[in-house]
Write a protein that holds these residues in place. Sequence first.
Motif, short mmCIF file in Angstrom:
data_model
loop_
_atom_site.label_atom_id
_atom_site.label_comp_id
_atom_site.label_asym_id
_atom_site.label_seq_id
_atom_site.Cartn_x
_atom_site.Cartn_y
_atom_site.Cartn_z
N ALA A 63 0.75 -1.15 -0.04
CA ALA A 63 0.06 0.04 0.14
C ALA A 63 0.93 1.40 0.22
CB ALA A 63 -0.99 0.02 1.30
N TRP A 64 1.99 1.33 0.47
CA TRP A 64 3.14 2.26 0.39
C TRP A 64 3.66 2.55 -1.13
CZ3 TRP A 64 5.33 -0.10 5.63
CH2 TRP A 64 4.29 0.28 6.51
N MET A 65 3.33 1.64 -2.01
CA MET A 65 4.13 1.96 -3.29
C MET A 65 3.33 3.27 -3.97
SD MET A 65 4.84 -1.87 -4.96
CE MET A 65 5.18 -1.09 -6.33
N THR A 66 4.23 3.81 -4.72
CA THR A 66 3.57 5.04 -5.28
C THR A 66 2.85 4.80 -6.60
OG1 THR A 66 5.35 5.79 -6.80
CG2 THR A 66 5.50 6.61 -4.27
N ARG A 67 1.98 5.57 -7.19
CA ARG A 67 1.39 5.65 -8.46
C ARG A 67 2.46 5.42 -9.36
NH1 ARG A 67 -1.38 10.28 -9.60
NH2 ARG A 67 -3.03 9.10 -10.80
N GLN A 68 3.43 6.27 -9.41
CA GLN A 68 4.32 6.21 -10.20
C GLN A 68 5.39 4.73 -10.37
OE1 GLN A 68 8.14 8.65 -9.73
NE2 GLN A 68 7.82 9.49 -11.55
N GLY A 112 2.66 -7.50 -4.51
CA GLY A 112 1.43 -7.21 -3.84
C GLY A 112 0.47 -6.12 -4.46
N ALA A 113 1.14 -5.14 -5.30
CA ALA A 113 0.46 -4.08 -5.98
C ALA A 113 0.25 -4.18 -7.64
CB ALA A 113 1.36 -2.73 -5.75
N ASP A 149 13.41 3.76 -0.10
CA ASP A 149 13.69 4.62 -1.14
C ASP A 149 14.91 4.39 -1.94
OD1 ASP A 149 13.48 7.25 -2.61
OD2 ASP A 149 15.05 7.88 -1.30
N ILE A 157 13.12 6.36 -9.21
CA ILE A 157 11.66 6.72 -8.88
C ILE A 157 11.64 6.44 -7.37
CG2 ILE A 157 9.42 5.48 -9.10
CD1 ILE A 157 10.63 6.21 -11.89
N PRO A 158 11.40 7.68 -6.66
CA PRO A 158 11.36 7.65 -4.98
C PRO A 158 10.42 6.60 -4.40
CG PRO A 158 10.52 9.73 -5.95
CD PRO A 158 11.08 8.92 -7.31
N GLY A 159 10.62 6.16 -3.11
CA GLY A 159 9.89 5.33 -2.40
C GLY A 159 9.65 5.88 -1.02
N ILE A 160 8.85 5.54 -0.53
CA ILE A 160 8.51 5.82 1.07
C ILE A 160 9.87 5.31 1.76
CG2 ILE A 160 7.21 5.33 3.16
CD1 ILE A 160 5.68 6.94 1.17
#
Lengths: 239, 239
Positions: A19-24, A53-54, A104, A128-131
């Motif tokens: 759920a913490w993956m970005t749309r990008q 998972g996404a 990230d 591509i940045p991440g949480i």
Amino acid sequence: MKTGIGMFYAVGVGPGDPAWMTRQACDVLGFCPVIAAPRSASGEMPALEVARGAVDLSRKSIVPLKFTAARARSARNAEYVRAASSIARVLDAGLSVAMVNLGDVSICATAYDVLDVLRRRGYATQMIPGITSFCAVAAALGTSLTDRDSPLHIYPDETGNLDMALELSGTKVLMKSGKAIGETAAALSCRGLAKEASMVADCGLPSQRIFSEMTDLPENVGVSSTVIVPEGHRAARKK
Amino acid sequence: MKTGIGMFYAVGVGPGDPAWMTRQACDVLGFCPVIAAPRSASGEMPALEVARGAVDLSRKSIVPLKFTAARARSARNAEYVRAASSIARVLDAGLSVAMVNLGDVSICATAYDVLDVLRRRGYATQMIPGITSFCAVAAALGTSLTDRDSPLHIYPDETGNLDMALELSGTKVLMKSGKAIGETAAALSCRGLAKEASMVADCGLPSQRIFSEMTDLPENVGVSSTVIVPEGHRAARKK
């Protein structure tokens, strides 16, 4: 920069929960035909599992990349070069590759080191940045890492001189592998900080455990742990 | 904790590009009937604009929250209390509220300060992590912020003692509002760091500008700027 060949993306997938993956990140994994993923000695590919998972990866080619936990810089560099070479063969065939990375891609990221080798060889690359793990840990603990008047210091696992770090004003984040936690807890205890500090192990994974203080820790506390050592005024506020 | 009332979510929407919103942030904004958003004196709601780029908010009630750029802690605290009170009325009516916040909610986040007031009053709260500005800036610059052997130091805008910060080993992130950039550039120049440091203004927004070094900056460089000062070995590598 080479043309007519694939693009390399270093993709931060966040620390564990899909759920913490970005749309990008989801978009990039969706359109890249080839996904590269770090694989541990025991055969696990945790960053790939988060991505699965996404995003539906069932039709993708997966390139596993073996990295040991080598401490020597030369040994690590040799691994990045080997990984880059196997990815370069795919890029040369005209296919874009997304390499997944927990957290990230600018903080202690293997995908960044591979990207750096590929960029020097003339390949087109994108981050591509991440949480980050520490932002997810702060959210799990319900705490802030800064205020307007104090800084934040991030110490990766293998950064020495914990004593000097703990002297700094502001909040300290200590990113630790499971095996190094005992030593860290002892150092915090010596300084009277064990009750003020808190920790999350395996943040976002099913094995997640939250420790509101760093006392009486069990022997095995997860593969990766993030310790938050608040500044004095924040510690006082917590009580 | 109060029951039978709404939940308050502090939602990090990332620094500017709606593509950097997480699946979780999109989900929370999707199911909350009420969205609270900071509004500047000139009437702009930048965090809400980011959210609108990813989620259909046309059927939501929007609660604008006015924050000035007050420097005094007591004045800021009064604003958080006032914002929390207007949100509390909605929560008491049984509706959940998501407050949007640029970047992450654990790093210099107004939504955290509002959450803190609501939590003390007994409301149920949750933090939803977001991409930090400095991770997005690192991705835009194509650089890493750490390696295994060196730490990372984050300095929010109003944190004093730049000289002491620049003495630390490891990479330094200086989060600055536009007006403070001239002073920062001068301090970097004095130390011979202006060419090594780089900066991104308004990261992810249409007004984004990338400066690969901190020399010859224009007068107006965006509302928010993030400066990366690399450590010596990393600066050498960059050349």
